[in-house]
Write a protein that holds these residues in place. Sequence first.
Motif, PDB file in Angstrom:
ATOM      1  N   GLY A   5      25.366  16.647  -9.011  1.00 28.62           N
ATOM      2  CA  GLY A   5      26.468  15.924  -9.626  1.00 28.62           C
ATOM      3  C   GLY A   5      26.115  14.521 -10.059  1.00 28.62           C
ATOM      4  O   GLY A   5      26.961  13.782 -10.571  1.00 28.62           O
ATOM      5  N   GLU A   6      24.850  14.130  -9.911  1.00 31.96           N
ATOM      6  CA  GLU A   6      24.413  12.787 -10.273  1.00 31.96           C
ATOM      7  C   GLU A   6      24.412  12.599 -11.792  1.00 31.96           C
ATOM      8  O   GLU A   6      23.952  13.472 -12.534  1.00 31.96           O
ATOM      9  N   GLU A   7      24.935  11.469 -12.239  1.00 30.81           N
ATOM     10  CA  GLU A   7      24.862  11.146 -13.666  1.00 30.81           C
ATOM     11  C   GLU A   7      23.434  10.749 -14.007  1.00 30.81           C
ATOM     12  O   GLU A   7      22.882   9.795 -13.457  1.00 30.81           O
ATOM     13  N   LEU A   8      22.820  11.488 -14.931  1.00 35.25           N
ATOM     14  CA  LEU A   8      21.429  11.236 -15.297  1.00 35.25           C
ATOM     15  C   LEU A   8      21.315  10.291 -16.475  1.00 35.25           C
ATOM     16  O   LEU A   8      20.444   9.423 -16.504  1.00 35.25           O
ATOM     17  N   GLU A   9      22.175  10.478 -17.476  1.00 37.93           N
ATOM     18  CA  GLU A   9      22.106   9.681 -18.695  1.00 37.93           C
ATOM     19  C   GLU A   9      23.484   9.597 -19.321  1.00 37.93           C
ATOM     20  O   GLU A   9      24.346  10.433 -19.049  1.00 37.93           O
ATOM     21  N   SER A  10      23.673   8.609 -20.159  1.00 36.58           N
ATOM     22  CA  SER A  10      24.861   8.571 -21.002  1.00 36.58           C
ATOM     23  C   SER A  10      24.475   7.916 -22.324  1.00 36.58           C
ATOM     24  O   SER A  10      23.640   7.007 -22.356  1.00 36.58           O
ATOM     25  N   TYR A  11      25.052   8.432 -23.412  1.00 38.20           N
ATOM     26  CA  TYR A  11      24.697   7.952 -24.742  1.00 38.20           C
ATOM     27  C   TYR A  11      25.962   7.720 -25.550  1.00 38.20           C
ATOM     28  O   TYR A  11      26.903   8.492 -25.462  1.00 38.20           O
ATOM     29  N   LYS A  12      25.937   6.680 -26.359  1.00 40.82           N
ATOM     30  CA  LYS A  12      27.021   6.440 -27.295  1.00 40.82           C
ATOM     31  C   LYS A  12      26.462   6.518 -28.708  1.00 40.82           C
ATOM     32  O   LYS A  12      25.630   5.707 -29.094  1.00 40.82           O
ATOM     33  N   GLY A  13      26.907   7.501 -29.461  1.00 44.17           N
ATOM     34  CA  GLY A  13      26.412   7.674 -30.813  1.00 44.17           C
ATOM     35  C   GLY A  13      27.522   7.922 -31.809  1.00 44.17           C
ATOM     36  O   GLY A  13      27.403   7.589 -32.980  1.00 44.17           O
ATOM     37  N   HIS A  14      28.611   8.523 -31.343  1.00 39.86           N
ATOM     38  CA  HIS A  14      29.752   8.800 -32.209  1.00 39.86           C
ATOM     39  C   HIS A  14      30.632   7.561 -32.371  1.00 39.86           C
ATOM     40  O   HIS A  14      30.603   6.645 -31.541  1.00 39.86           O
ATOM     41  N   PHE A  15      31.439   7.584 -33.432  1.00 37.55           N
ATOM     42  CA  PHE A  15      32.348   6.473 -33.704  1.00 37.55           C
ATOM     43  C   PHE A  15      33.806   6.904 -33.527  1.00 37.55           C
ATOM     44  O   PHE A  15      34.708   6.376 -34.164  1.00 37.55           O
ATOM     45  N   GLY A  16      34.022   7.858 -32.661  1.00 40.36           N
ATOM     46  CA  GLY A  16      35.354   8.338 -32.331  1.00 40.36           C
ATOM     47  C   GLY A  16      35.261   9.235 -31.117  1.00 40.36           C
ATOM     48  O   GLY A  16      34.157   9.581 -30.655  1.00 40.36           O
ATOM     49  N   PRO A  17      36.393   9.630 -30.550  1.00 38.66           N
ATOM     50  CA  PRO A  17      36.377  10.529 -29.399  1.00 38.66           C
ATOM     51  C   PRO A  17      35.599  11.824 -29.694  1.00 38.66           C
ATOM     52  O   PRO A  17      35.598  12.317 -30.824  1.00 38.66           O
TER      53      PRO A  17
ATOM     54  N   GLU B 222      20.018  27.315 -18.077  1.00 43.56           N
ATOM     55  CA  GLU B 222      19.324  27.470 -16.790  1.00 43.56           C
ATOM     56  C   GLU B 222      20.095  26.842 -15.637  1.00 43.56           C
ATOM     57  O   GLU B 222      19.600  26.794 -14.510  1.00 43.56           O
ATOM     58  N   LYS B 223      21.296  26.349 -15.941  1.00 41.69           N
ATOM     59  CA  LYS B 223      22.173  25.739 -14.935  1.00 41.69           C
ATOM     60  C   LYS B 223      21.527  24.544 -14.245  1.00 41.69           C
ATOM     61  O   LYS B 223      21.766  24.283 -13.069  1.00 41.69           O
ATOM     62  N   GLU B 224      20.724  23.810 -15.014  1.00 37.98           N
ATOM     63  CA  GLU B 224      20.109  22.595 -14.484  1.00 37.98           C
ATOM     64  C   GLU B 224      20.965  21.369 -14.765  1.00 37.98           C
ATOM     65  O   GLU B 224      21.070  20.473 -13.931  1.00 37.98           O
ATOM     66  N   PHE B 225      21.530  21.340 -15.963  1.00 38.12           N
ATOM     67  CA  PHE B 225      22.250  20.155 -16.413  1.00 38.12           C
ATOM     68  C   PHE B 225      23.641  20.519 -16.913  1.00 38.12           C
ATOM     69  O   PHE B 225      23.923  21.658 -17.263  1.00 38.12           O
ATOM     70  N   LEU B 226      24.460  19.491 -16.963  1.00 36.11           N
ATOM     71  CA  LEU B 226      25.791  19.589 -17.542  1.00 36.11           C
ATOM     72  C   LEU B 226      25.947  18.420 -18.502  1.00 36.11           C
ATOM     73  O   LEU B 226      25.537  17.297 -18.196  1.00 36.11           O
ATOM     74  N   VAL B 227      26.512  18.680 -19.685  1.00 35.03           N
ATOM     75  CA  VAL B 227      26.832  17.580 -20.600  1.00 35.03           C
ATOM     76  C   VAL B 227      28.334  17.591 -20.852  1.00 35.03           C
ATOM     77  O   VAL B 227      28.979  18.646 -20.852  1.00 35.03           O
ATOM     78  N   ALA B 228      28.889  16.410 -21.080  1.00 38.17           N
ATOM     79  CA  ALA B 228      30.334  16.281 -21.290  1.00 38.17           C
ATOM     80  C   ALA B 228      30.595  15.102 -22.206  1.00 38.17           C
ATOM     81  O   ALA B 228      29.835  14.135 -22.244  1.00 38.17           O
TER      82      ALA B 228
ATOM     83  N   ASP C 285      35.907   8.167 -24.585  1.00 36.48           N
ATOM     84  CA  ASP C 285      35.214   6.882 -24.667  1.00 36.48           C
ATOM     85  C   ASP C 285      34.014   6.908 -25.620  1.00 36.48           C
ATOM     86  O   ASP C 285      33.173   6.002 -25.591  1.00 36.48           O
ATOM     87  N   PHE C 286      33.944   7.960 -26.470  1.00 32.65           N
ATOM     88  CA  PHE C 286      32.911   8.100 -27.506  1.00 32.65           C
ATOM     89  C   PHE C 286      31.530   8.414 -26.923  1.00 32.65           C
ATOM     90  O   PHE C 286      30.553   8.489 -27.684  1.00 32.65           O
ATOM     91  N   LYS C 287      31.414   8.565 -25.612  1.00 31.49           N
ATOM     92  CA  LYS C 287      30.094   8.716 -24.982  1.00 31.49           C
ATOM     93  C   LYS C 287      29.839  10.160 -24.552  1.00 31.49           C
ATOM     94  O   LYS C 287      30.765  10.911 -24.256  1.00 31.49           O
ATOM     95  N   LEU C 288      28.546  10.503 -24.495  1.00 27.27           N
ATOM     96  CA  LEU C 288      28.112  11.778 -23.936  1.00 27.27           C
ATOM     97  C   LEU C 288      27.475  11.516 -22.583  1.00 27.27           C
ATOM     98  O   LEU C 288      26.648  10.594 -22.440  1.00 27.27           O
ATOM     99  N   TYR C 289      27.863  12.312 -21.609  1.00 27.02           N
ATOM    100  CA  TYR C 289      27.333  12.173 -20.254  1.00 27.02           C
ATOM    101  C   TYR C 289      26.514  13.404 -19.890  1.00 27.02           C
ATOM    102  O   TYR C 289      26.921  14.529 -20.192  1.00 27.02           O
TER     103      TYR C 289
END
Length: 347
Positions: A255-267, A234-240, A244-248
């Motif tokens: 363009g505002e960063e809404l959340e970031s999560y670290k769950g992986h143990f590698g790139p 729906e072109k509301e969000f972007l994930v990347a 740094d092992f994190k998801l943004y």
Amino acid sequence: MAMRQTPLTCSGHTRPVVDLAFSGITPYGYFLISACKDGKPMLRQGDTGDWIGTFLGHKGAVWGATLNKDATKAATAAADFTAKVWDAVSGDELMTLAHKHIVKSVDFTQDSNYLLTGGQDKLLRIYDLNKPEAEPKEISGHTSGIKKALWCSEDKQILSADDKTVRLWDHATMTEVKSLNFNMSVSSMEYIPEGEILVITYGRSIAFHSAVSLDPIKSFEAPATINSASLHPEKEFLVAGGEDFKLYKYDYNSGEELESYKGHFGPIHCVRFSPDGELYASGSEDGTLRLWQTVVGKTYGLWKCVLPEEDSGELAKPKIGFPETTEEDYSEAEQKDCLEPRSLRML
């Protein structure tokens, strides 16, 4: 009330997961395929991550994988100098397409009659899957190995990316229409048919271009090197995700960063939204896929929102209703049958 993201972890691969793709929505749900350096691409139920089967036959790392829209066929690109086409219901190998170098990318046309491939020999190839004995059409022009090649504009055009260049080709004339040059290596490319949007990542940049003209639309800068990005249907969000092992997660409009999560143990090597936009999948150097909720706390798939007792001070946490199923949960006989468990749903 604050909610905490609880990703589903999909195990089974033994090496880095380097590519993944969702099917369209079918009468049986939607499906997810992953490419891995262990040479064993896997098929899963898209909304739960449950393992369905493993495609066995490649003799080298698998760099690219895709499903057709109705999830009846799969294609894989590998370091054994082949691309393979599979029956995604039975797990049978339908054909092996020999190349002269490592193959990095595969993509079906909408009608599943043609397969586009690209790889280290710098050539785009178009195979007629109804005539497997026929020689493919070849398009030359890239000056380095092709990382990604995608059909676009209802299969009338082709998008392809090598190290620092993205090119747009006309399918009918097999000629280049336009190209984009970057000052650093292009790490990923995603095509969004609705709105004809092209998502390109390079360095810390996430850029959006018109897939028809390659004209720029907008771009964001991330705090780390990004390897992959995906735009919500729906072109509301972007994930990347990246080094740094994190998801943004970003708001696409502001363009505002809404959340970031670290769950992986590698790139993180690859990230994609599901076709219904309810979740996104990530693949990592750590050998796992993880499924993340777009709206944290919503009851969906294996997630069930459970509210804590009043005044406990705890964060509300989405509860995973059932344990995820991995390849290890199936018997050796079922694994040899590859995708047989899924074929039962077709009866």
